[in-house]
Scaffold this active site. Structure first.
Site, PDB file in Angstrom:
ATOM      1  N   GLY A  17       0.845  -1.201   0.000  1.00  0.00           N
ATOM      2  CA  GLY A  17       0.000   0.000   0.000  1.00  0.00           C
ATOM      3  C   GLY A  17       0.875   1.243   0.000  1.00  0.00           C
ATOM      4  N   ARG A  78       0.801  -4.778  -5.228  1.00  0.00           N
ATOM      5  CA  ARG A  78       1.062  -6.038  -4.535  1.00  0.00           C
ATOM      6  C   ARG A  78       1.270  -7.075  -5.638  1.00  0.00           C
ATOM      7  NH1 ARG A  78      -2.907  -3.690  -1.032  1.00  0.00           N
ATOM      8  NH2 ARG A  78      -1.857  -3.044   0.881  1.00  0.00           N
ATOM      9  N   ASP A 109       6.332  -4.509   6.135  1.00  0.00           N
ATOM     10  CA  ASP A 109       7.000  -5.781   6.479  1.00  0.00           C
ATOM     11  C   ASP A 109       6.778  -6.854   5.411  1.00  0.00           C
ATOM     12  OD1 ASP A 109       4.317  -5.861   7.242  1.00  0.00           O
ATOM     13  OD2 ASP A 109       4.669  -7.363   8.788  1.00  0.00           O
ATOM     14  N   GLY A 110       5.623  -6.831   4.736  1.00  0.00           N
ATOM     15  CA  GLY A 110       5.387  -7.783   3.643  1.00  0.00           C
ATOM     16  C   GLY A 110       6.420  -7.584   2.545  1.00  0.00           C
ATOM     17  N   THR A 132       4.729   2.648   5.274  1.00  0.00           N
ATOM     18  CA  THR A 132       3.347   2.154   5.381  1.00  0.00           C
ATOM     19  C   THR A 132       2.628   3.026   6.396  1.00  0.00           C
ATOM     20  OG1 THR A 132       1.915   0.379   6.217  1.00  0.00           O
ATOM     21  CG2 THR A 132       4.179   0.342   6.994  1.00  0.00           C
ATOM     22  N   ASP A 134       0.441   2.095   8.361  1.00  0.00           N
ATOM     23  CA  ASP A 134       0.026   1.299   9.534  1.00  0.00           C
ATOM     24  C   ASP A 134       0.987   1.353  10.715  1.00  0.00           C
ATOM     25  OD1 ASP A 134      -2.105   0.566   8.016  1.00  0.00           O
ATOM     26  OD2 ASP A 134      -1.384  -1.448   7.561  1.00  0.00           O
ATOM     27  N   ASP A 136       3.206  -0.675  11.438  1.00  0.00           N
ATOM     28  CA  ASP A 136       3.272  -2.021  12.028  1.00  0.00           C
ATOM     29  C   ASP A 136       4.563  -2.747  11.658  1.00  0.00           C
ATOM     30  OD1 ASP A 136       2.612  -2.200   9.360  1.00  0.00           O
ATOM     31  OD2 ASP A 136       1.200  -3.859   9.613  1.00  0.00           O
ATOM     32  N   ARG A 178      -5.900  -2.782   9.650  1.00  0.00           N
ATOM     33  CA  ARG A 178      -6.676  -3.975  10.011  1.00  0.00           C
ATOM     34  C   ARG A 178      -5.942  -4.871  11.006  1.00  0.00           C
ATOM     35  NH1 ARG A 178      -7.517  -6.653   4.278  1.00  0.00           N
ATOM     36  NH2 ARG A 178      -7.417  -4.502   3.618  1.00  0.00           N
ATOM     37  N   ALA A 193     -11.413  11.213  21.353  1.00  0.00           N
ATOM     38  CA  ALA A 193     -12.553  10.307  21.124  1.00  0.00           C
ATOM     39  C   ALA A 193     -12.890   9.579  22.424  1.00  0.00           C
ATOM     40  CB  ALA A 193     -12.191   9.306  20.034  1.00  0.00           C
ATOM     41  N   ARG A 223     -21.064  13.205  32.045  1.00  0.00           N
ATOM     42  CA  ARG A 223     -20.765  14.489  31.400  1.00  0.00           C
ATOM     43  C   ARG A 223     -22.003  15.253  30.941  1.00  0.00           C
ATOM     44  NH1 ARG A 223     -16.080  12.487  27.341  1.00  0.00           N
ATOM     45  NH2 ARG A 223     -14.752  11.554  28.929  1.00  0.00           N
ATOM     46  N   ILE A 264      -8.697   8.012   1.984  1.00  0.00           N
ATOM     47  CA  ILE A 264      -8.376   9.431   2.221  1.00  0.00           C
ATOM     48  C   ILE A 264      -7.143   9.521   3.111  1.00  0.00           C
ATOM     49  CG2 ILE A 264      -9.200  11.447   3.530  1.00  0.00           C
ATOM     50  CD1 ILE A 264     -11.965  10.892   2.339  1.00  0.00           C
ATOM     51  N   GLN A 265      -6.980   8.517   3.977  1.00  0.00           N
ATOM     52  CA  GLN A 265      -5.840   8.505   4.913  1.00  0.00           C
ATOM     53  C   GLN A 265      -4.498   8.335   4.204  1.00  0.00           C
ATOM     54  OE1 GLN A 265      -7.266   6.024   8.650  1.00  0.00           O
ATOM     55  NE2 GLN A 265      -8.524   5.634   6.870  1.00  0.00           N
ATOM     56  N   ARG A 266      -4.507   8.037   2.927  1.00  0.00           N
ATOM     57  CA  ARG A 266      -3.240   7.846   2.211  1.00  0.00           C
ATOM     58  C   ARG A 266      -2.933   8.990   1.238  1.00  0.00           C
ATOM     59  NH1 ARG A 266      -3.627   1.524   1.185  1.00  0.00           N
ATOM     60  NH2 ARG A 266      -3.444   2.053  -1.001  1.00  0.00           N
TER      61      ARG A 266
HETATM   62  P1  ADP Z   1       3.392  -4.252   2.932  1.00  0.00           P
HETATM   63  O1  ADP Z   1       4.762  -4.227   2.365  1.00  0.00           O
HETATM   64  O2  ADP Z   1       2.757  -2.908   2.962  1.00  0.00           O
HETATM   65  O3  ADP Z   1       3.320  -4.991   4.248  1.00  0.00           O
HETATM   66  P2  ADP Z   1       2.140  -6.532   1.575  1.00  0.00           P
HETATM   67  O4  ADP Z   1       2.047  -7.394   2.788  1.00  0.00           O
HETATM   68  O5  ADP Z   1       0.919  -6.445   0.714  1.00  0.00           O
HETATM   69  O6  ADP Z   1       2.464  -5.010   1.892  1.00  0.00           O
HETATM   70  O7  ADP Z   1       3.361  -7.050   0.720  1.00  0.00           O
HETATM   71  C1  ADP Z   1       3.758  -6.372  -0.443  1.00  0.00           C
HETATM   72  C2  ADP Z   1       4.334  -7.344  -1.429  1.00  0.00           C
HETATM   73  O8  ADP Z   1       5.519  -7.937  -0.903  1.00  0.00           O
HETATM   74  C3  ADP Z   1       3.459  -8.526  -1.803  1.00  0.00           C
HETATM   75  O9  ADP Z   1       2.475  -8.224  -2.730  1.00  0.00           O
HETATM   76  C4  ADP Z   1       4.502  -9.451  -2.400  1.00  0.00           C
HETATM   77  O10 ADP Z   1       4.882  -9.030  -3.678  1.00  0.00           O
HETATM   78  C5  ADP Z   1       5.682  -9.240  -1.473  1.00  0.00           C
HETATM   79  N1  ADP Z   1       5.660 -10.244  -0.413  1.00  0.00           N
HETATM   80  C6  ADP Z   1       4.948 -10.251   0.735  1.00  0.00           C
HETATM   81  N2  ADP Z   1       5.169 -11.381   1.436  1.00  0.00           N
HETATM   82  C7  ADP Z   1       6.051 -12.120   0.716  1.00  0.00           C
HETATM   83  C8  ADP Z   1       6.680 -13.396   0.899  1.00  0.00           C
HETATM   84  N3  ADP Z   1       6.439 -14.146   1.977  1.00  0.00           N
HETATM   85  N4  ADP Z   1       7.520 -13.813  -0.062  1.00  0.00           N
HETATM   86  C9  ADP Z   1       7.780 -13.066  -1.156  1.00  0.00           C
HETATM   87  N5  ADP Z   1       7.210 -11.859  -1.380  1.00  0.00           N
HETATM   88  C10 ADP Z   1       6.366 -11.388  -0.479  1.00  0.00           C
HETATM   89  O1  F6P Z   2      -1.174  -1.442   4.576  1.00  0.00           O
HETATM   90  C1  F6P Z   2      -1.647  -0.168   4.338  1.00  0.00           C
HETATM   91  C2  F6P Z   2      -3.154  -0.178   4.163  1.00  0.00           C
HETATM   92  O2  F6P Z   2      -3.575   1.152   3.888  1.00  0.00           O
HETATM   93  C3  F6P Z   2      -3.926  -0.756   5.361  1.00  0.00           C
HETATM   94  O3  F6P Z   2      -4.131   0.178   6.401  1.00  0.00           O
HETATM   95  C4  F6P Z   2      -5.206  -1.155   4.700  1.00  0.00           C
HETATM   96  O4  F6P Z   2      -5.833  -2.212   5.419  1.00  0.00           O
HETATM   97  C5  F6P Z   2      -4.764  -1.629   3.346  1.00  0.00           C
HETATM   98  O5  F6P Z   2      -3.522  -0.989   3.071  1.00  0.00           O
HETATM   99  C6  F6P Z   2      -5.729  -1.317   2.241  1.00  0.00           C
HETATM  100  O6  F6P Z   2      -5.267  -1.898   1.086  1.00  0.00           O
HETATM  101  P1  F6P Z   2      -5.804  -1.543  -0.373  1.00  0.00           P
HETATM  102  O7  F6P Z   2      -5.210  -0.231  -0.773  1.00  0.00           O
HETATM  103  O8  F6P Z   2      -5.329  -2.663  -1.215  1.00  0.00           O
HETATM  104  O9  F6P Z   2      -7.294  -1.458  -0.268  1.00  0.00           O
END
Ligand code: ADP
Ligand code: F6P
Length: 343
Positions: A17, A78, A109-110, A132, A134, A136, A178, A193, A223, A264-266
């Site tokens: 994302g 992705r 991290d993905g 990202t 998030d 995270d 999420r 909030a 309140r 909108i958050q992005r």
């Molecule tokens: P983010 O980097 O924001 O956490 P994703 O989890 O969607 O986003 O991962 C982004 C991309 O990284 C995936 O679409 C894929 O191309 C690659 N990726 C994620 N996990 C793996 C994995 N276990 N092995 C190889 N590529 C990965």
């Molecule tokens: O990982 C970033 C993020 O904006 C998350 O907060 C959200 O769950 C997800 O991407 C939304 O993904 P997409 O843009 O594919 O709808």
């Protein structure tokens, strides 16, 4: 260096994302690379660009005046197929053919799992830059994009408060994240909030509608009548903010409205914090390439630039700050004056 000596070539891509500040990171990488006499080749649409060999060379003039815009000029995506071994092998062949000796991956991290996967099949260097909304990703105090997402959510919550107050309504504002409640926690806190529903808090003991209703009534009791704004992280209630709002209206006769912030958050201008963080981490990534580093993510901890091994970024968990959760708990749970007397 003589005229004919080819410049060392480094690749860059944005993956997952998109996050506000990714452009600032691309700019910083391109300018730092130029400063050190390196050439930058940008692959488009994340790992898809490595597989399809879709790329462009980036010169300083290409990255002028982009740091104030969200999104990413080199596109993100992705790429599910990148998880396959054959994809990493193909990417490695393509990188070798293009004479790329190092790759900078901007993502979450993905994306670093993807980088680690590629590292098993390619002998070049890979450096990560955390991007990202998030937040995270383990090992860094903040990811690029997080500050902007929180600012956008806070701004929306302030606006919602105006109308909620005017009509004594309950509002449920759904924010992104999420799997991680950082945006929810920080924006809820910043906007005052009354409740937040976050993934981390839902895991052990998910909230019930009865608990929510009781709390709304207690806040009103303490309140007086007014607004009640709830921050809900996406995917933390069946049917989301719309379903919860309908339930509160239909079953409990509470005037309630949902508001989904979504993507909108992005968008919009990144905050100064994100622009500066992206610039710092982008330049640092280039410096790490020159220092021969490999398999690490750039990070900032307590104001210092540092590195984190890729594996740690996903195998360890970035936890919500305990002190903020404690403070929120105290603020969220007003007690009646009669119970506050001491001694
Ligand atoms: P983010 O980097 O924001 O956490 P994703 O989890 O969607 O986003 O991962 C982004 C991309 O990284 C995936 O679409 C894929 O191309 C690659 N990726 C994620 N996990 C793996 C994995 N276990 N092995 C190889 N590529 C990965
Ligand atoms: O990982 C970033 C993020 O904006 C998350 O907060 C959200 O769950 C997800 O991407 C939304 O993904 P997409 O843009 O594919 O709808």
């Amino acid at each position: 260096m003589s005229e004919s000596t080819p410049k060392q070539r480094i690749g860059v891509l944005t993956s997952g994302g998109d996050a506000p500040g990714m452009n600032a990171a691309i700019r910083a990488i391109t300018l730092a690379a130029d400063h050190y006499g390196l050439e930058v080749i940008a692959f488009s649409h994340g790992y898809e660009g490595l597989l399809e060999k879709t790329y462009t060379l980036l010169k300083p003039s290409d990255v002028q005046h982009i740091l104030q815009y969200s999104g990413t000029i080199i596109k993100s995506a992705r790429s599910p197929r990148f998880k396959e071994i054959e994809s990493a092998q193909l990417a490695a062949r393509n990188l070798a053919e293009l004479d790329v000796s190092a790759l900078i991956v901007i993502g979450g991290d993905g994306s670093f799992r993807g980088a680690h996967h590629l590292n098993q099949h390619w002998d070049g260097q890979i450096i990560g830059v955390p991007g990202t909304i998030d937040n995270d990703v383990y090992g860094t105090d903040a990811t690029i994009g997080y500050s902007t997402a929180v600012a956008i959510a806070m701004d929306a919550l302030d606006k919602i408060r105006d109308t909620a107050d005017a009509m004594d309504r309950v509002f449920i504002v759904e924010v992104m994240g999420r799997n991680a409640g950082f945006i929810g926690l920080k924006s809820a806190m910043a906007a005052g909030a009354e409740r937040m529903i976050l993934p981390e808090l839902q895991r052990d003991k998910p909230l019930t509608i009865d608990v929510i209703v009781k709390h709304i009534k207690r806040v009103e009791d303490v309140r007086g009548p007014g607004s009640y704004v709830m921050v809900l992280s996406e995917h933390q209630w069946p049917g989301g903010a719309v379903a919860l709002s309908e339930q509160l209206e239909a079953e409990y006769r509470m005037p309630c409205r949902p508001c989904l912030l979504g993507h909108i958050q992005r968008g919009g201008p990144p905050t100064a914090t994100d622009r500066v963080l992206a610039s710092e981490l982008g330049v640092y990534a280039v410096e790490l390439v020159l220092a021969g580093a490999n398999g690490v993510m750039t990070a900032t901890r307590a104001g210092q630039l540092t590195t984190v091994p890729f594996i740690d970024t996903w195998s360890k968990k970035n936890l919500l700050p305990e002190n903020l959760l404690r403070i929120q708990h105290e603020i969220f749970n007003p007690v009646k004056k009669s119970r506050q007397r001491h001694g």
